[in-house]
Design a protein around this motif. Structure first.
Motif, short mmCIF file in Angstrom:
data_model
loop_
_atom_site.label_atom_id
_atom_site.label_comp_id
_atom_site.label_asym_id
_atom_site.label_seq_id
_atom_site.Cartn_x
_atom_site.Cartn_y
_atom_site.Cartn_z
N ARG A 23 0.83 -1.21 0.00
CA ARG A 23 0.00 0.00 0.00
C ARG A 23 0.87 1.27 0.00
N PHE A 37 1.60 4.22 -11.54
CA PHE A 37 0.62 3.15 -11.74
C PHE A 37 -0.29 3.46 -12.94
N GLU A 79 -10.52 -5.31 -17.96
CA GLU A 79 -11.58 -4.93 -17.01
C GLU A 79 -12.44 -3.80 -17.60
N GLU A 117 -16.47 3.44 -3.70
CA GLU A 117 -15.39 2.70 -4.36
C GLU A 117 -14.18 2.55 -3.44
N SER A 122 -9.86 3.71 -5.23
CA SER A 122 -10.38 4.30 -6.47
C SER A 122 -9.28 4.85 -7.38
N LYS A 182 -12.03 4.02 -14.45
CA LYS A 182 -13.01 2.96 -14.77
C LYS A 182 -14.40 3.35 -14.27
N ASP A 216 -9.56 6.18 -0.99
CA ASP A 216 -8.20 5.81 -1.36
C ASP A 216 -7.24 6.33 -0.30
N ILE A 217 -6.07 5.70 -0.28
CA ILE A 217 -5.04 6.11 0.68
C ILE A 217 -4.26 7.31 0.14
N PHE A 261 -8.54 1.30 3.60
CA PHE A 261 -9.75 0.46 3.66
C PHE A 261 -9.53 -0.84 4.42
N THR A 262 -8.28 -1.13 4.83
CA THR A 262 -8.05 -2.33 5.65
C THR A 262 -8.26 -2.02 7.13
N GLY A 273 -9.73 -3.22 -10.32
CA GLY A 273 -8.27 -3.19 -10.39
C GLY A 273 -7.60 -4.44 -9.85
N THR A 286 -7.32 -5.21 -6.94
CA THR A 286 -6.57 -4.85 -5.73
C THR A 286 -6.75 -5.94 -4.68
C1 SAM Z 1 -4.08 -1.49 -8.21
S1 SAM Z 1 -4.50 0.21 -7.93
C2 SAM Z 1 -6.14 0.25 -8.66
C3 SAM Z 1 -6.58 1.64 -9.00
C4 SAM Z 1 -7.93 1.73 -9.73
N1 SAM Z 1 -9.01 1.30 -8.87
C5 SAM Z 1 -7.93 0.88 -10.98
O1 SAM Z 1 -8.70 -0.07 -11.02
O2 SAM Z 1 -7.17 1.18 -11.91
C6 SAM Z 1 -4.81 0.19 -6.21
C7 SAM Z 1 -5.42 1.46 -5.64
O3 SAM Z 1 -5.81 1.20 -4.29
C8 SAM Z 1 -5.24 2.16 -3.43
N2 SAM Z 1 -4.94 1.45 -2.18
C9 SAM Z 1 -4.06 0.43 -2.02
N3 SAM Z 1 -4.09 -0.02 -0.75
C10 SAM Z 1 -5.02 0.74 -0.10
C11 SAM Z 1 -5.52 0.75 1.22
N4 SAM Z 1 -5.07 -0.12 2.13
N5 SAM Z 1 -6.47 1.67 1.55
C12 SAM Z 1 -6.93 2.56 0.61
N6 SAM Z 1 -6.50 2.59 -0.67
C13 SAM Z 1 -5.55 1.69 -1.02
C14 SAM Z 1 -4.02 2.70 -4.12
O4 SAM Z 1 -3.69 4.01 -3.70
C15 SAM Z 1 -4.45 2.64 -5.59
O5 SAM Z 1 -5.11 3.79 -5.98
#
Ligand code: SAM
Length: 317
Positions: free
Chosen positions: A34, A45, A60, A83, A86, A91, A109-110, A138-139, A159, A161
């Motif tokens: 993260r 990214f 996607e 979301e 985000s 998307k 988002d972080i 979000f964790t 994503g 994620t």
């Molecule tokens: C793989 S990217 C996906 C971004 C976008 N949703 C997409 O689909 O292209 C992961 C996103 O999640 C956010 N992120 C990762 N870990 C997080 C966390 N623990 N809490 C909040 N946001 C987080 C990152 O900052 C990043 O924007």
């Protein structure tokens, strides 16, 4: 900067320092993925998503474009779209375009800068839409703001994620998101599928060096924020596929014996020693449905792109 925001920045910096000290003190060194996403990491990214071999974003996006109407079935002006992770919200625009009027869109988002850039872009494209960005991890235990909780909610978690978590962590996170979104909600979640390892490896080892720069930005961020002394030329990017675990593993490998400071500590590295920086678990369609079920969700529909590379699942709370 408001007091609350200044406090959040300090808390995040302290958590980053604690996680770096913990992760680099372990026999098998690791850093939580993260922390990739500061402003520089989020923008790298975004660049990765446009690379020819990085299929997940294109696949996607194709699914969302082909099935937006079905995905948003029943969504109306009383529904809030929430979301998780985000990022650029690009998307999401596909869904917002299709949804027409919504009560609100709450991107979580972080990375505050990614949220702010997305908010400004969405304000121009959807001037009627109420956007309420939430800078949060979000964790961590997540309570939706009072004006959202209690309303009809649809969660969106694209994503892949979720693949950054081990299957056990993914179950716990999915269960927590179900609690946060509440009874009667649903979650639309993007999940990368198992496939030919060569295809996977090409997506995480681009010849332009963007993925390497994204990975190395973690050390650059330690240098910037934690008074670190990492020599970025002393480490190289590596991505391997562990077929037994069904995951891509990204690492930073020390090119030589060296020592680096970070957060007031010194850490030694042997030549060839790796820091594990990210796992990206891949699922078979049925495997992910089982994981969601174990987290208390009822999987409903699932969509794949034409080449069967990626999946989007609809889960009911
Ligand atoms: C793989 S990217 C996906 C971004 C976008 N949703 C997409 O689909 O292209 C992961 C996103 O999640 C956010 N992120 C990762 N870990 C997080 C966390 N623990 N809490 C909040 N946001 C987080 C990152 O900052 C990043 O924007």
């Amino acid at each position: 900067m408001s007091n609350a925001l200044a406090f959040a920045v300090i808390a995040e910096r302290n958590a980053f320092a604690a996680d770096v000290i913990d992760g680099l003190s372990r026999p098998k060194k690791r850093l939580p993925c993260r922390y990739f996403y500061d402003a520089a990491g989020s923008s790298l990214f975004d660049e990765i998503t446009r690379l020819p071999d990085y299929y997940p974003t294109r696949a996607e996006t194709a699914i969302l474009e082909a099935h937006a109407a079905e995905i948003l079935d029943g969504v109306d002006e009383d529904t809030t779209l929430v979301e998780f992770g985000s990022g650029s919200s690009r998307k999401t625009e596909i869904l917002l375009e299709q949804a027409g009027r919504l009560a609100a869109y709450a991107p979580i988002d972080i990375c505050g800068q990614a949220l702010e850039e997305a908010r400004a872009r969405l304000a121009r494209r959807f001037p009627e839409l109420e956007v309420t960005p939430i800078v949060a991890d979000f964790t961590a235990p997540l309570a939706l703001p009072a004006e959202i909780a209690g309303r009809r909610v649809i969660g969106f978690f694209p994503g892949s994620t979720i693949g950054n978590f081990t299957p056990a962590e993914a179950r716990r996170l999915l269960a927590a998101l179900r609690l946060a979104l509440g009874a009667g909600s649903r979650l639309v979640i993007g999940v990368d599928l198992k496939k030919d390892p060569a295809r996977l490896l090409a997506a995480y080892n681009d010849p332009h060096g963007v993925t390497a720069a994204f990975n190395l930005n973690l050390l650059a961020r330690i240098n910037r924020e934690l008074d670190g002394g990492f020599d970025l030329d002393g480490f190289c990017h590596q991505a391997i596929y562990d077929a037994a675990e069904g995951r891509i593993e990204m690492r930073l490998v020390s090119r030589r014996p060296q020592e680096a400071r970070a957060a007031g500590r010194a850490f030694g590295f042997r030549r060839g020693e790796a820091i594990h920086t990210e796992s990206s678990y891949k699922y078979a369609l049925a495997e992910f449905r089982e994981t969601a079920r174990a987290a208390g969700w009822s999987p409903r529909r699932a969509w794949r792109d034409e080449a069967g590379l990626f999946s989007v699942h609809e889960l009911m709370a």
